[in-house]
Design an enzyme around this catalytic site. Structure first.
Site, PDB file in Angstrom:
ATOM      1  N   GLY A  12       0.601  -1.356   0.128  1.00  0.00           N
ATOM      2  CA  GLY A  12       0.039  -0.006   0.005  1.00  0.00           C
ATOM      3  C   GLY A  12       0.909   1.445   0.059  1.00  0.00           C
ATOM      4  CG  ASP A  46      -0.795  -5.659   0.353  1.00  0.00           C
ATOM      5  OD1 ASP A  46      -2.014  -5.708  -0.165  1.00  0.00           O
ATOM      6  OD2 ASP A  46      -0.586  -4.422   0.719  1.00  0.00           O
ATOM      7  N   GLY A  80      -3.903  -2.413  -2.349  1.00  0.00           N
ATOM      8  CA  GLY A  80      -2.230  -2.350  -2.600  1.00  0.00           C
ATOM      9  C   GLY A  80      -1.727  -2.730  -4.123  1.00  0.00           C
ATOM     10  CG  ASP A 119      -7.376 -11.949   3.912  1.00  0.00           C
ATOM     11  OD1 ASP A 119      -7.190 -11.194   4.967  1.00  0.00           O
ATOM     12  OD2 ASP A 119      -8.587 -12.373   3.530  1.00  0.00           O
ATOM     13  CE1 TYR A 147      -9.396   2.977   7.853  1.00  0.00           C
ATOM     14  CE2 TYR A 147      -9.881   5.172   8.363  1.00  0.00           C
ATOM     15  CZ  TYR A 147      -8.861   4.302   7.780  1.00  0.00           C
ATOM     16  OH  TYR A 147      -7.813   4.566   8.036  1.00  0.00           O
ATOM     17  CB  THR A 170      -0.398  10.930   5.139  1.00  0.00           C
ATOM     18  OG1 THR A 170      -0.749  10.960   6.620  1.00  0.00           O
ATOM     19  CG2 THR A 170       0.885  10.604   4.704  1.00  0.00           C
TER      20      THR A 170
END
Ligand code: UDP
Length: 321
Positions: free
Chosen positions: A11, A32, A37, A57, A146, A176
């Site tokens: 990612g 990942d 990603g 996973d 989330y 970011t």
């Protein structure tokens, strides 16, 4: 040679972390499942003996051979459109994935740093947000998958610290940006950059008076690295307190890109979109001796070339590719 395991290694942030640990002389093991990603973020590391990668996973059992010193748990969809498209995976990686990684940390005697988020503050009623603020989150709204996954991540991390004595670190990451962001991840910066470069309307949601505070990726990685090596186990905000409205941000990007066709267009504001966001970084300053070094003007300058390059490559591909 110290060994670090990085989840979400392909990612945006995970791949920058891989680079940093390689530079510091670590053996890096990346994991990942490539849900969000991209291998292109880490393909430059494949020739290195210091780097291993597993396509896995982490919500399923994770087996890692050999000792580990550190775990950096960064796997998760992280943009609003991604976690709206993948609500169950988002909840599972924050909950089951975090549980698995804490289990690995406990089994290996490794220190684990987990990626939390400014989203734990929800649509904040305090400004700027300090780590002491408990947040204003709607658990059943679209962002709840989330926000609550990351709040669970913090709770289970503290439980492993308190109950099992695992060495834990929690970073609360604010907005970011930088090279390797996915152009189509739906977040404001890649969206605005690609619209400005293509000479389209920049889609400002609402009236654009909502604010965000954007941190350049190198600054963020430095703060996270320092937090890992610190002896502080409670959450620490890492972000850039330089705050701007989304409308003014769009205007800045139009000016920087310089495409005369680019302009602002207005779209409805998504449900539960936080109205303000700015990190209080007093803790990071005092505990880590850290603060951002890269201004927004400089960071955007360093990032524009990346988006121009990616869009040029995309434009040169045949339709079917
Ligand atoms: N936003 C926008 N236009 C876009 C994408 C996002 O105006 O095309 C706004 C969004 O409503 C939010 C801010 O920009 O107020 C930051 O959104 P982003 O998706 O980057 O992340 P968030 O900080 O909300 O998690």
């Amino acid at each position: 040679m110290k060994r670090v395991l990085i989840t979400g290694a392909a990612g945006f942030l995970g791949s920058h972390l891989c680079d940093r640990f390689i530079k510091e002389g670590y053996h890096v093991i990346g994991i990942d499942n490539l849900l969000t990603g991209s291998m292109s973020n880490i393909e430059h590391l494949f020739p290195l003996k210091q780097f291993e990668f597993y396509h896995h996973d982490i919500t399923k059992f994770v087996h890692v051979a050999g000792p580990l010193d550190y775990i950096m748990h960064f796997a998760s969809p992280a943009s609003p459109i991604d976690y709206l498209k993948m609500p169950i995976q988002t909840l599972k990686v924050g909950a089951l994935g975090t549980h698995n990684m804490l289990g690995v940390a406990k089994a290996k005697g490794a220190r684990i740093l987990v990626a939390s988020t400014s989203e734990v503050y929800g649509d904040p009623l305090e400004h700027p947000q300090s780590e002491e603020y408990w947040g204003n989150v709607n658990p059943v709204g679209p962002r709840g998958v989330y926000d609550e996954a990351k709040r669970f991540l913090e709770a289970i991390t503290m439980a492993y610290h308190n109950f099992h004595g695992v060495e834990t670190r929690i970073v609360r990451i604010f907005n970011t940006y930088g090279p390797r962001m996915r152009v189509d991840d739906g977040r404001v910066l890649p969206t605005f950059f690609s619209q400005a470069i293509r000479g389209e309307g920049l889609t400002v949601f609402g009236d654009g008076s909502q604010t965000r505070s954007f941190c350049y990726v190198d600054d963020l990685i430095e703060g996270i690295y320092r937090l890992l090596l610190s002896d502080y186990h409670l959450p620490v905000n890492i972000g850039n307190p330089e705050e701007i409205t989304i409308k003014a941000f769009g205007e800045e990007i139009i000016e920087l890109v310089g495409n005369p066709k680019a302009h602002l267009v207005y779209k409805p504001l998504p449900v539960d979109d936080p109205k303000i966001r700015q990190p209080d970084i007093s803790k990071a300053r005092s505990i880590l001796g850290w603060e951002p070094q890269v201004s927004r003007a400089e960071g955007l300058e360093r990032t524009v070339g990346y988006f121009q390059e990616v869009l040029r490559e995309e434009a040169s591909l045949p339709e079917s590719a």
